[in-house]
Design a protein around this motif. Structure first.
Motif, short mmCIF file in Angstrom:
data_model
loop_
_atom_site.label_atom_id
_atom_site.label_comp_id
_atom_site.label_asym_id
_atom_site.label_seq_id
_atom_site.Cartn_x
_atom_site.Cartn_y
_atom_site.Cartn_z
N SER A 49 -7.72 2.35 -7.29
CA SER A 49 -7.93 1.38 -8.21
C SER A 49 -7.45 0.10 -7.65
O SER A 49 -7.59 -1.00 -8.32
N PHE A 50 -7.18 -0.07 -6.37
CA PHE A 50 -6.68 -1.32 -5.92
C PHE A 50 -7.84 -2.30 -5.89
O PHE A 50 -9.05 -2.10 -5.53
N CYS B 176 0.82 -1.40 -0.08
CA CYS B 176 0.04 -0.06 0.02
C CYS B 176 0.88 1.32 -0.09
O CYS B 176 0.26 2.38 -0.25
N LYS B 177 2.16 1.25 0.24
CA LYS B 177 2.99 2.20 0.46
C LYS B 177 3.28 2.93 -0.85
O LYS B 177 3.75 4.09 -0.65
N ALA B 178 2.98 2.50 -1.84
CA ALA B 178 3.13 3.22 -3.12
C ALA B 178 2.07 4.37 -3.36
O ALA B 178 2.41 5.36 -4.12
N ALA C 24 2.70 12.97 4.91
CA ALA C 24 2.12 13.83 3.61
C ALA C 24 1.15 12.65 2.93
O ALA C 24 1.25 11.60 2.78
N ASN C 25 0.29 13.52 2.18
CA ASN C 25 -0.80 12.58 1.27
C ASN C 25 -0.11 12.41 0.28
O ASN C 25 0.74 12.94 -0.21
N GLY C 26 -0.33 10.95 -0.42
CA GLY C 26 0.34 10.63 -1.64
C GLY C 26 -0.68 10.66 -2.66
O GLY C 26 -1.60 11.57 -2.92
N ILE C 27 -0.54 9.62 -3.58
CA ILE C 27 -1.79 9.40 -4.30
C ILE C 27 -2.89 9.16 -3.65
O ILE C 27 -4.27 9.45 -4.16
#
Length: 204
Positions: free
Chosen positions: A148-149, A80-82, A91-94
């Motif tokens: 999209s997971f 999930c770290k991607a 910080a927020n990512g995708i």
């Protein structure tokens, strides 16, 4: 010369007809164009659910949490770290930062992260049951979500991940596993008590 050419052309045409016929026969024999899945899948595809009637009963989330392992959940969370950070103040990512997410309102806060309207429309909080449902299939939980997971098909793996998430800034008490398992345990007893009068009538 013409006769030889005609012979070659004739055999070529005949070979093509035979190949076409064999292809059609093999398609019918192996049902290559069938719409239904095989009765037994050759291997499990993550994120693909078993068809109704063929799926094993899934234990309640409380039961799975009671025997879960947060360390295993942390290992699974690595995928999930991607898209997500989980450190406090991260910080927020995708996807949004997930520190302290268990117990918080769905699609709210998270440092101004832009949640999809599909998830905003769900309401409620991220409790253990809703997280279990979400991790099973985000697209099914909130149709139109940006996530999209495909989901985690293994129920115990989902419980392990939820335990890990809970350990990161939430630390909410786990639901009682005994209470969750009680209805399933009481059902056979109820059936047995209902059958007892019938048995006594038969003996009379």
């Amino acid at each position: 010369m013409d006769d030889r050419f005609n012979t070659i052309a004739g055999w070529t045409l005949f070979g093509g007809i035979v190949a076409l016929g064999l292809s059609s026969l093999s398609a019918h024999y192996y049902l290559a164009d069938k719409e239904n899945r095989p009765a037994k899948m050759g291997y499990t595809i993550e994120g693909v659910e078993a068809e109704a009637g063929g799926a094993a009963a899934v234990e309640p989330i409380a039961v799975r949490l009671a025997k879960g392992d947060a360390a295993k959940g942390e290992a699974t969370f690595a995928k999930c770290k991607a898209c997500h950070t989980i450190a406090q103040g991260g910080a927020n990512g995708i996807g949004p930062n997930l520190w302290g997410v268990v117990g918080e309102a769905q699609a709210a806060g998270r440092g101004g992260y832009a949640f999809s309207d599909a998830l905003k429309g769900k309401g409620g909080k991220w409790d253990f049951a809703s997280l279990d449902e979400w991790l099973t299939s985000p697209a099914k939980y909130a149709t139109g979500t940006k996530m999209s997971f495909a989901g985690l098909g293994d129920p115990q793996q989902r419980a392990d991940v939820i335990l890990y998430l809970n350990s990161q800034g939430s630390n909410l008490p786990l639901p009682a596993a005994e209470a969750a398992a009680a209805p399933a345990a009481e059902a056979p007893a109820a059936d047995a008590s209902a059958a007892a009068p019938e048995a006594s009538k038969a003996a009379e």
